[in-house]
Write a protein that holds these residues in place. Sequence first.
Motif, PDB file in Angstrom:
ATOM      1  N   GLU B  48      -1.003  -5.527   5.372  1.00  0.00           N
ATOM      2  CA  GLU B  48      -1.100  -6.942   5.760  1.00  0.00           C
ATOM      3  C   GLU B  48      -1.623  -7.141   7.184  1.00  0.00           C
ATOM      4  O   GLU B  48      -1.338  -8.124   7.837  1.00  0.00           O
ATOM      5  N   PRO B  61     -10.998 -10.084   5.648  1.00  0.00           N
ATOM      6  CA  PRO B  61     -10.884 -10.036   4.181  1.00  0.00           C
ATOM      7  C   PRO B  61      -9.477  -9.630   3.734  1.00  0.00           C
ATOM      8  O   PRO B  61      -8.959  -8.621   4.211  1.00  0.00           O
ATOM      9  N   PRO B  62      -8.875 -10.402   2.828  1.00  0.00           N
ATOM     10  CA  PRO B  62      -7.465 -10.159   2.467  1.00  0.00           C
ATOM     11  C   PRO B  62      -7.302  -9.057   1.426  1.00  0.00           C
ATOM     12  O   PRO B  62      -6.479  -9.170   0.537  1.00  0.00           O
ATOM     13  N   TYR B  63      -8.113  -8.007   1.535  1.00  0.00           N
ATOM     14  CA  TYR B  63      -8.079  -6.960   0.514  1.00  0.00           C
ATOM     15  C   TYR B  63      -7.577  -5.639   1.078  1.00  0.00           C
ATOM     16  O   TYR B  63      -7.587  -4.631   0.389  1.00  0.00           O
ATOM     17  N   ASP B  64      -7.185  -5.612   2.354  1.00  0.00           N
ATOM     18  CA  ASP B  64      -6.864  -4.325   2.970  1.00  0.00           C
ATOM     19  C   ASP B  64      -5.590  -3.697   2.408  1.00  0.00           C
ATOM     20  O   ASP B  64      -5.546  -2.503   2.142  1.00  0.00           O
ATOM     21  N   PHE B  66      -4.323  -4.105  -0.561  1.00  0.00           N
ATOM     22  CA  PHE B  66      -4.640  -3.625  -1.901  1.00  0.00           C
ATOM     23  C   PHE B  66      -5.412  -2.312  -1.822  1.00  0.00           C
ATOM     24  O   PHE B  66      -5.067  -1.336  -2.495  1.00  0.00           O
ATOM     25  N   ALA B  67      -6.449  -2.277  -0.976  1.00  0.00           N
ATOM     26  CA  ALA B  67      -7.280  -1.071  -0.876  1.00  0.00           C
ATOM     27  C   ALA B  67      -6.438   0.118  -0.416  1.00  0.00           C
ATOM     28  O   ALA B  67      -6.592   1.229  -0.915  1.00  0.00           O
ATOM     29  N   GLN B  70      -3.932   1.210  -3.147  1.00  0.00           N
ATOM     30  CA  GLN B  70      -4.688   1.794  -4.253  1.00  0.00           C
ATOM     31  C   GLN B  70      -4.990   3.272  -3.942  1.00  0.00           C
ATOM     32  O   GLN B  70      -4.862   4.144  -4.799  1.00  0.00           O
ATOM     33  N   CYS B 195      -6.572   1.242   5.652  1.00  0.00           N
ATOM     34  CA  CYS B 195      -8.022   1.181   5.637  1.00  0.00           C
ATOM     35  C   CYS B 195      -8.595   0.271   6.724  1.00  0.00           C
ATOM     36  O   CYS B 195      -9.783   0.256   6.934  1.00  0.00           O
ATOM     37  N   LEU B 196      -7.770  -0.464   7.444  1.00  0.00           N
ATOM     38  CA  LEU B 196      -8.302  -1.289   8.542  1.00  0.00           C
ATOM     39  C   LEU B 196      -7.792  -0.835   9.902  1.00  0.00           C
ATOM     40  O   LEU B 196      -7.602  -1.634  10.799  1.00  0.00           O
TER      41      LEU B 196
END
Lengths: 823, 238
Positions: B48, B61-64, B66-67, B70, B195-196
């Motif tokens: 988050e 991007p609100p995908y970090d 999840f990535a 995953q 990932c970020l």
Amino acid sequence: MAELPEKIASWFAAKGWHLRAHQRAMIEKARAGRSALLIAPTGAGKTLAGFLPSLIDLMEPRPVRRLHTLYISPLKALAVDVARNLETPAAEMELPIRIEARTGDTPAARRARQMTSPPDILLTTPEQLALMLAHPQAGKLFGSLKRLIVDEIHAVAPNKRGDLLALGLARLRAIAPDLVTAGLSATVADPDDLRRWLTGQGKGENLADLVLAATEEAAEPILTMLETAERLPWAGHSARHAIGEIYAEIGKAKLSLVFVNTRMQAEYLFQLLWHENEDGKRIALHHGSLDVGQRRRVEAAMAAGQLDAVVCTSTLDLGIDWGDVDLVINVGAPKGASRLLQRIGRANHRLDEPSRALLVPSNRFEVLECRAAIEAAFAKEQDAVTKRAGALDVLAQHVMGMLVAEPRFETELLAEIRDAHPYADLSDEDFAKVLAFVIDGGYALRAYERFARVKRDKEGRLRVANSRIAQSYRMNVGTIVESTMLKVHLGKPAGSGKALRFGRLLGEVEEYFAEGLVPGDTFVFAGEVLKFEGLAEDRVVVSRTTARDPTVPSYAGGKFPLSTHLARRVRHMLANPKEWGALPEQVSAWLELQRQKSCLPGPEDLLVETFPRGDRHYLVAYPFEGRLAHQTLGMLLTRRLERARLKPLGFVANDYALGIWMLGDVYAEAKRDKSFLPELFAADMLGDDLEEWLDESALMKRSFRHCAVIAGLIERRFPGMEKKARAVTMSTDLIFDVLRRHEPDHILLKAARADAASALLDLRRLSDMLMRIRGRIMHHPLKQVSPLSVPILLEIGKEPVYGEARDAAIGEEAARLMEEIGA
Amino acid sequence: MRSALARMETETPGIECRIAGLRVLLDASGAAFLPEDRMLVVADLHLEKSAAFARIGQMLPPYDSFATVQRLEASVNRLRPERLVLLGDSFHWTDLVPQAGSAAGLILARLASQVRFTWITGNHDPHHPADLPGESVAHLDLAGVRLRHEPEADGRPEIVGHLHPAARLATRAGTQRRRCFLASAERLLMPAFGCLTGALDVTDAPIRDLGWGVETRAYLITREAIHAVPFQALTSRR
């Protein structure tokens, strides 16, 4: 016929000047309430022509002082300079007016005062205009505006700064509907585009009037190419062979400007000239990476006539009068006819004396290009600027600025945006996506509604959620995203266990350049050879060295690709041996040899040579479409050759040609299958292959970083990371990877792809070329290297390694090191 | 030769090293696997992080999350641990946790049904919400090695995160910089798994000054493989 008011007429008379035709025309246009584009050469009294209507209007004292004229220049130095130059005539005519400049350097207190108590004439930059328009008082400040002058409009309009300014103009027209605009421009190929850019595209007339200054007053420039007595190099950009001759030419002139295309070339040339400088000539260096103080000293010395020559980059291309330059030397190829004409214009600002310019090609292909540029200059041909749609990242920034100023209705905002020429064709869908981005990032996964930056009020107007948003907008306004620069200091080498100490500041270098350095490397900077000692707190620490030749060859080719226009001339020249008489003997002999050993293509053909060399097979193609288009083509052809199992190993590209080497026998393949080469060069490579490659490429990451900063996805200074700008570079790459994988259709990726396609890949040119050569590929199988292919083969090994090959290099080096320590 | 080398490495799950005798497999995903305990260790997920930025107006991007989870699930599926230890800074902001119904939340719930979670606290997440699956602790001791968020100078052998190490290596393709593990006989410093997350050079003072023996290796993570390099051979920025 416009009559000059008495005060102004007598001022002209006292100076012994007469009102020029184009100055009179600009006054008449203003009186008729017509916007106008003035095209005039440097030195034709262009700026005065722009301001005369304002001075006439402002002759009479007014009850209340309100902003009357706004002048926008692309350079803040120019805004300050013009303000100073305008004050003299205003004082001499005893006009009751206040003239002020406003740039990023203007003290905050004065900027605040300018909002509440503005001058009659304000001179500023596109960024400052955006900031003022985002102020809640913008409506009041600009409500009285009568006249807007955009200087050097040919340089501003065709890029992102131009997009931002065009949006600002549209806003100004909405605030002050009677506003009359004037654009001041150098000669351009297509004035209609700028005429539209100056006016509203919404309703009614959408073309500003055109005023052309008579050009017959100006003497023809004297334009020659250096006939070197030395051997012309096959490749490279240093012009080292001609240093003695350049030095001799400097000796014959009073003040020479020596133009090169990159900062590194400037450094290298400056150093070579100093080695040659036995007469103690006063030669200085001027480029954008030098410390500001040092640049100002050079400019002052130029103006005071204390210099004999200045080696410079395009930082001296525009506007400002620095001194009595009587010779312009352009080292390397000029790349475009317009740029060459601009640079020649720097010599002798008096129209009655001809400008003198000397072109110095640094290799054989550049001889052809210089010849083409000279012919284009005599024919007064200009490079056409590619028409472009307004950038979406810039639009996002503007929309945020508008909402920071005051709450707005969506439909009204869109209508105003479409009034700006670059956004006249903006689709509803793109606008909706940009707006969604401004509101909460615009992601398909609507995760941030709770954090939205913009909310709708009861009337349905959009309004910013809190004051932090407005503050962040103000900190990040503008479209110039500098590559991360590191400061270069003189310092002491680190003793064992001691930290580096650093002293005097020399200037700045791009981070990527510093990243590649290893302690002990030597390179040329600030006019001397320096040894890299290391990095300390993100400063590059260097020491002086007696080494004469730098170990890191930091001079690269030009950053501008060969223009379409010059490329066409070069192809015609190659195809027509009758024109070779105008070329140096070394070059015509080279071309003659090529004709005997291989062939010279017709002007519309594509010559493709294949030959074996060592254990490899080479394919060399000569599209003459510029370095960017060739690099893109090289990437795509390599992918196709890989699929054809010809095992390509690498490729190299310059402005004229590209070469690919491989293990497979490409000649045998082309012989076996007649459609092999036509299919290899088929235009469908611009489909999936391109998409796939582009998303992986470093170019795309760089474009994305620019768009992300401009659009406000990330701040120029990341919170909590202020100390390390490098951390931002890292993070945008990570953000790009996440976004590309999870939302490939996001509006910022669309913006980044559009940038990469036009600015970095030259896709339009590549696609035009692929269409042109259909059915016109001339394949010449050879037993060995051809004369024309020598320059491109010499560039092999100087190209950086990209992509997955870098991972492989890590593996190799790691294995080697572990073996070394016996692990 | 080069491609043969690369292929061999992708087939190897990782590189083995020993921290105070404890056997550790360094995985190319950035996770460490302790085979004796069937334990998977990951550091610095910073879940988050994008939401924490969105809260102050930067709409990353609100995908970090999840990535990141995953990737975590992929490592779990490949290495089949019984226990998962998250070495602190699992959440970028202590009160922002992936929502239960979100894609990231669903994966976390699925993982919790397969492995036992141990959340170690970090400076970004000094407290963990009560409804997280598994346990929340300040550190974990394992066969004489302490697993904790930040390195400490108490002389204990340790497995730590916090510093997000990256290494630079001079190669024929120029100097390359990659995330890495850094391991001496007594300490394993883990790369950030999120990932970020940015990274810090191992030759920069905060990492360098921790004290590293001559046997120290950096393990550079490339797209598909992991490469050991002697610490002394890394290109210093100083």
